[in-house]
Motif scaffolding. Structure first.
Motif, mmCIF file in Angstrom:
data_model
loop_
_atom_site.group_PDB
_atom_site.id
_atom_site.type_symbol
_atom_site.label_atom_id
_atom_site.label_comp_id
_atom_site.label_asym_id
_atom_site.label_seq_id
_atom_site.Cartn_x
_atom_site.Cartn_y
_atom_site.Cartn_z
ATOM 1 N N UNK A 1 0.847 -1.204 0.000
ATOM 2 C CA UNK A 1 0.000 0.000 0.000
ATOM 3 C C UNK A 1 0.874 1.243 0.000
ATOM 4 N N UNK A 2 0.622 2.159 -0.909
ATOM 5 C CA UNK A 2 1.346 3.431 -0.954
ATOM 6 C C UNK A 2 0.645 4.429 -0.051
ATOM 7 N N UNK A 3 1.429 5.154 0.726
ATOM 8 C CA UNK A 3 0.864 6.152 1.639
ATOM 9 C C UNK A 3 1.457 7.529 1.339
ATOM 10 N N UNK A 4 0.851 8.536 1.920
ATOM 11 C CA UNK A 4 1.357 9.906 1.795
ATOM 12 C C UNK A 4 1.050 10.647 3.085
ATOM 13 N N UNK A 5 1.705 11.769 3.274
ATOM 14 C CA UNK A 5 1.393 12.667 4.385
ATOM 15 C C UNK A 5 1.177 14.063 3.831
ATOM 16 N N UNK A 6 0.329 14.813 4.485
ATOM 17 C CA UNK A 6 0.096 16.205 4.105
ATOM 18 C C UNK A 6 1.197 17.102 4.651
ATOM 19 N N UNK A 7 1.536 18.172 3.902
ATOM 20 C CA UNK A 7 0.863 18.653 2.696
ATOM 21 C C UNK A 7 1.339 17.911 1.446
ATOM 22 N N UNK A 44 -0.615 13.315 -11.938
ATOM 23 C CA UNK A 44 -1.405 12.166 -12.385
ATOM 24 C C UNK A 44 -1.993 11.395 -11.208
ATOM 25 N N UNK A 45 -1.583 11.765 -9.963
ATOM 26 C CA UNK A 45 -2.024 10.957 -8.819
ATOM 27 C C UNK A 45 -2.490 11.771 -7.612
ATOM 28 N N UNK A 46 -2.547 13.098 -7.722
ATOM 29 C CA UNK A 46 -2.987 14.014 -6.670
ATOM 30 C C UNK A 46 -1.979 14.158 -5.534
ATOM 31 N N UNK A 47 -0.941 13.353 -5.516
ATOM 32 C CA UNK A 47 0.042 13.391 -4.436
ATOM 33 C C UNK A 47 1.313 14.120 -4.863
ATOM 34 N N UNK A 302 -0.893 5.641 -7.142
ATOM 35 C CA UNK A 302 -0.023 6.790 -6.873
ATOM 36 C C UNK A 302 1.424 6.358 -6.686
ATOM 37 N N UNK A 303 2.339 7.199 -7.133
ATOM 38 C CA UNK A 303 3.771 6.968 -6.915
ATOM 39 C C UNK A 303 4.144 7.355 -5.493
ATOM 40 N N UNK A 304 5.322 6.917 -5.067
ATOM 41 C CA UNK A 304 5.821 7.328 -3.762
ATOM 42 C C UNK A 304 5.922 8.851 -3.716
#
Length: 490
Positions: A1-7, A44-47, A302-304
């Motif tokens: 699972x790919x994750x992200x943090x804001x911002x 392309x992935x919003x991140x 989404x990409x890293x």
């Protein structure tokens, strides 16, 4: 699972406006008194976002929250401009620019004749006509080409009222963003005020089967709000909802893009936040997390997430928009710049306050900036952390002495720096503690004798919705040559 943090896009990028074009997303944000303005980013992935171009080389005024629209294969950005000391406007006015592609080229701004309104939101009604909603929430019809209005503004929505005991800045019904999903039109707005208390700003939603109303409020408003000052993101609001990479707007894969201040780092300005949206069984959008301050599951595919990066600029090319922007520019401010063994910046004004510094955005808690400064003629120049003309800190030289600035004024401190016309300067902002160094080329660094604490350099201090930015300035009749600028993430 790919994750992200804001911002997902750090630094002072308030009031995000976003549009999905095919399999790509395009976004811009309020650029206020910066030129170039309305920087356009693509994803392309919003991140992960990549800078593409600046849609507004020369703003007409202070550039507030915009809306991006596509209609019949053409693209539009509706822009509210606010009067400033350097503009010809006398009251808030809404303009529009247009292009065949989001990449541009974009037209010159066209005055729509809408006065005393901000925050435009474009929508095509079920009748096929185009409409523009503005703060208030009021609405006017647009011509078929979207370049003029038809009729006057009229009040169309009273908003949703939060409990009086909630601690907010002001009611401030604003930021209308509209979209159609199935048989419903959705109206996403902001209330509570964008500054002031951290629990103020919030996102509310209403819907109607017709663009003409009546509008029914979400039974569980607000959709998003900072409920406690211990949360990571404060003053969350001014949202746009967009579908994910699923094939249809009727899919459940939707996302919300908004802005917020980072707890403890208001000086960085309002940064861009991404949150997953789910659709309730009764057809309303709901946020999927109570607090977007932690690690979140990224959109499918989404990409890293790209980490923050350091950079060096040898000024072999002029990277306006992508990297540098003038603060409070006059017409044709870019004429002050030339490339000649570095960046040559003609002097303006008599101090950093009226010199229209050249600044970069930053979203890091700790960083270091460094530059080589050489004077030519009757000029002072230097390196700053600049918020606005009333609030900045840093240092400069005039050939006879070092000039030290704190709290937006030149201090009484006489730094024992050499009386030279070329000096290398360095500023470090380490979690609000600002330290300076200087040296002649080839010598050892000398630490400036005074440190500053800059946590108070933010909007609630001076009532200006900006951020603290590294900046170069030149004031006076001569010019300054800047070489080897370096930005280092600590």
């Amino acid at each position: 699972m790919t994750t992200y943090t804001n911002p997902v896009l750090a630094g002072d990028r308030p009031d995000p406006a976003i549009i999905k074009v095919g399999d790509e997303y395009w976004m811009t944000y309020s650029s206020f008194e910066a030129a170039p303005g309305l920087l356009l980013y693509r994803s392309s992935d919003l991140v992960n976002w990549t800078y593409v171009t600046a849609a507004l080389p020369e703003p007409v005024g202070n550039t507030f929250a915009v809306d991006i629209a596509e209609h019949d294969g053409r693209f539009f950005i509706y822009i509210p401009f606010i009067p400033t000391a350097w503009s010809d406007l006398t009251e808030p006015s809404i303009f529009v620019i247009h292009a065949d592609s989001m990449k541009g080229p974009w037209s010159e701004p066209i005055d729509l004749g809408i006065r005393r309104a901000i925050d435009p939101g474009h929508v095509v009604g079920e009748d096929g006509r185009r409409y523009l909603f503005v703060s208030g929430i009021r609405r006017t019809a647009l011509s078929d080409d979207g370049l003029s209005t038809v009729g006057e503004l009229e009040k169309v929505y009273d908003g949703w009222r939060y409990p009086d005991e909630w601690v907010t800045e002001a009611y401030a019904l604003e930021g209308p963003k509209l979209f159609r999903r199935g048989e419903w039109f959705y109206l996403v707005s902001a209330v509570g005020g964008t500054g002031g208390p951290p629990t103020g700003h919030m996102v509310i939603v209403a819907r109607s089967r017709s663009v003409h109303g009546p509008w029914e409020n979400h039974p569980r408003n607000p959709v998003a709000r900072t409920t406690d000052a211990t949360q990571k993101w404060w003053s969350r609001g001014h949202a746009t909802l967009v579908p994910g990479q699923g094939g249809s707007v009727l899919d459940d894969d939707w996302w919300m893009v908004s802005h917020g201040y980072e707890n403890g780092y208001r000086s960085l300005g309002r940064q861009i936040l991404l949150e997953p949206i789910r659709w309730s069984s009764d057809g309303w959008p709901e946020v999927s997390v109570d607090d977007p301050g932690g690690e979140l599951e990224a959109p499918a595919g989404a990409a890293e997430q790209h980490p923050a990066s350091s950079f060096a600029d040898d000024f072999s090319e002029l990277r306006l928009g992508e990297r540098w922007a003038f603060h409070a520019p006059e017409h044709d401010e870019v004429a002050r710049l030339s490339l000649d063994d570095g960046l040559v910046l003609a002097g303006k004004g008599s101090s950093p306050a009226d010199a229209s510094p050249l600044a970069i955005l930053t979203g890091e808690h700790s960083y270091e900036v460094e530059v080589d400064v050489e004077l030519d003629g009757d000029v002072e120049a230097g390196l700053l952390l600049f918020f606005n003309n009333r609030l900045f800190c840093g240092m400069g030289i005039d050939g006879e002495r070092m000039l030290s600035f704190s709290g937006g004024i030149r201090t009484h401190w006489r730094e024992p720096a050499p009386a030279v016309r070329r000096l290398q300067l360095r500023l470090r902002n380490d979690e609000h503690i600002v330290t300076g160094w200087y040296r002649e080329p080839g010598d050892e660094w000398t630490r400036h004798h005074v440190r500053y604490e800059a946590s108070g350099y933010h909007a609630n201090t001076v009532g200006d919705l900006l951020s603290l930015r590294p900046a170069l300035y030149a004031a006076g009749a001569g010019s300054a040559r800047f070489r080897d600028f370096r930005y280092t993430v600590l």
